[in-house]
Scaffold this motif. Sequence first.
Motif, short mmCIF file in Angstrom:
data_model
loop_
_atom_site.label_atom_id
_atom_site.label_comp_id
_atom_site.label_asym_id
_atom_site.label_seq_id
_atom_site.Cartn_x
_atom_site.Cartn_y
_atom_site.Cartn_z
N ILE B 85 0.39 -0.91 -0.37
CA ILE B 85 0.35 0.58 0.04
C ILE B 85 0.62 1.18 -0.17
O ILE B 85 1.91 1.35 0.97
N ASP B 86 0.82 2.05 -0.85
CA ASP B 86 1.78 3.55 -0.86
C ASP B 86 0.71 4.35 0.10
O ASP B 86 -0.77 4.89 -0.27
N GLN B 87 1.62 4.87 0.53
CA GLN B 87 1.28 5.80 2.46
C GLN B 87 0.84 6.61 1.82
O GLN B 87 -0.80 7.30 2.57
N GLU B 88 0.87 7.29 0.32
CA GLU B 88 0.92 8.50 0.13
C GLU B 88 -0.24 8.76 -0.21
O GLU B 88 -0.89 10.23 -0.24
N ARG B 89 -0.74 7.68 -1.08
CA ARG B 89 -2.34 8.03 -2.06
C ARG B 89 -3.68 7.21 -1.22
O ARG B 89 -4.25 7.62 -1.86
N CYS B 90 -3.15 6.57 -0.15
CA CYS B 90 -4.64 5.95 -0.33
C CYS B 90 -5.65 6.95 0.98
O CYS B 90 -5.47 7.59 1.58
#
Lengths: 314, 216
Positions: B85-90
């Motif tokens: 999971i890309d935390q910057e986009r979630c």
Amino acid sequence: MKSWAPTQLCITSQILKINGIIVDNEQILIPSTQQKSWGWPAALNFILGGAGAGGYLFFTLSHIVVGSHGMDGANVRIFINFVMPALVCLGFLALTLEAGRPQNILFLLSGIRTSWISRESLAFVTFIVTAVMSGFFPGYFWQNLAMISALTLLICQGFVLSKSRGIPAWNLGIMPVLVLSSGLSSGAGFIMILWSISGAFLTTSGFILAIIVALINAAFWLFYLMWSKDSEFLKTTHNLRQSPSLAAMIVIGHLVPVLLLMLFLINSGTGIDQEGRWFLMGTSGVLLLASSTWQKFGIIFSSGCHQEIRFITV
Amino acid sequence: MARWAMVIDLSKCIGCGSCIEICKQVNNVPPESEWRRLVERTFKKNNNLKRMFLTMGCMHCDNPPCLDVCPTKATYQTREGIVNIDQERCIGCAACVLACPYKARSINHCARAGCYETNENLEVGMGNEDQIGICSKCNFCLPLINTGLKNGLQPGKDPDATPMCVRHCLGGALSFGDLDDPGSHVNSILSRNKTTRILEELGTNPAVYYISDIED
């Protein structure tokens, strides 16, 4: 975050044993529990989005069929082109209460190739813009675009549910059609309520369309409950198939409004006075809106249970 | 191209929970999340009672249902099959949580409950504010694997490139390796044992295999 829905075990295999279906309890690793991710805000999105987009769709369909709408033009423009999109907007805003990091909304359309939430978001924006434009610039161009967007929005909402592989009661092919019919039904109900408050009546064809929509929604609800014999689905929708719930949904929520509307049509112009006819129409509208709302609640909360996880050795 | 997978021998799992604790501490798992869980079940087979411990986390499926539902493309799958999971986009919409049949994902809303306020009872490694409002789950210690590969190490064989749960498993129940390497440890185990995968009938093709001595 506080739980929007109480943590509770959903119906277990024990109940299915009583009903004659044998399931090995001992294989259950993690029992089915109610989903806590989507609560009131998500339900509101489906309810208000359904009523708004469904109402717009219902109105334009009846308008296309009949060519008139039974109400003063200015009020129609306000209701259809501004109130309906406002409902959809409210539903979408409610979602921001559920999203954990709404500031990342800039990325919301990134998944348009695969994600139905991305597609729903695009349909939402398109519907709002085209419906409002249709209000300022009446004509078939903006109206048809808004109608297509409303239809797309409802179908996307259904697919959002049907792609939830972890929720057996949602992960079904019938879900887009059910959400569409429920949206049309709630939209028809909402319009009948608005019309009766405004002192107007739907045209005859509008009433016939409302009857058809109500009967179709009742049929699809029954289809949904009988859709699958899968044990997971049967367990998680058990409460919705109980007699009181079913009777309330089908009889009170759909058949009674149909009867009231038919009574209205049969007695049109004679017998029942104007207040009586407003009452018939308004009551039908309230019952249709309430039953469609109850459908959404039932889907999101009552049958919104996670997949039971079992361990089966080879 | 590697295809990372995990094999769990249930006959060796003693239910100590080391895998869970080390995961929480190393990965700063948020308080409301369970990247790895331990399930204990007692089975009655042929009038005998059998006790089983089973650890599970993200299955890193070949066909992950969580991938397509993500509207922001925060959920992605590496070429080696690890779902991350890309935390910057979630955006924290939880569509992936509902799409996952294994309940492997969770959204951390802990800050709203005040979990990050100063609290002397707070456990070590209780997540950080970067994870508030977004989804998190097991990622097979992807940063560790990538760093190890850059340094020429072999995940599953060299501890410094191996997921922490595997490295710290007291019973030696967890194994990790490359399914596309015929000589890998996991392939060796898989060829010698009957294995099962959880909810395989859903078509997710999970990358976590279980060896069990419990017969149906």
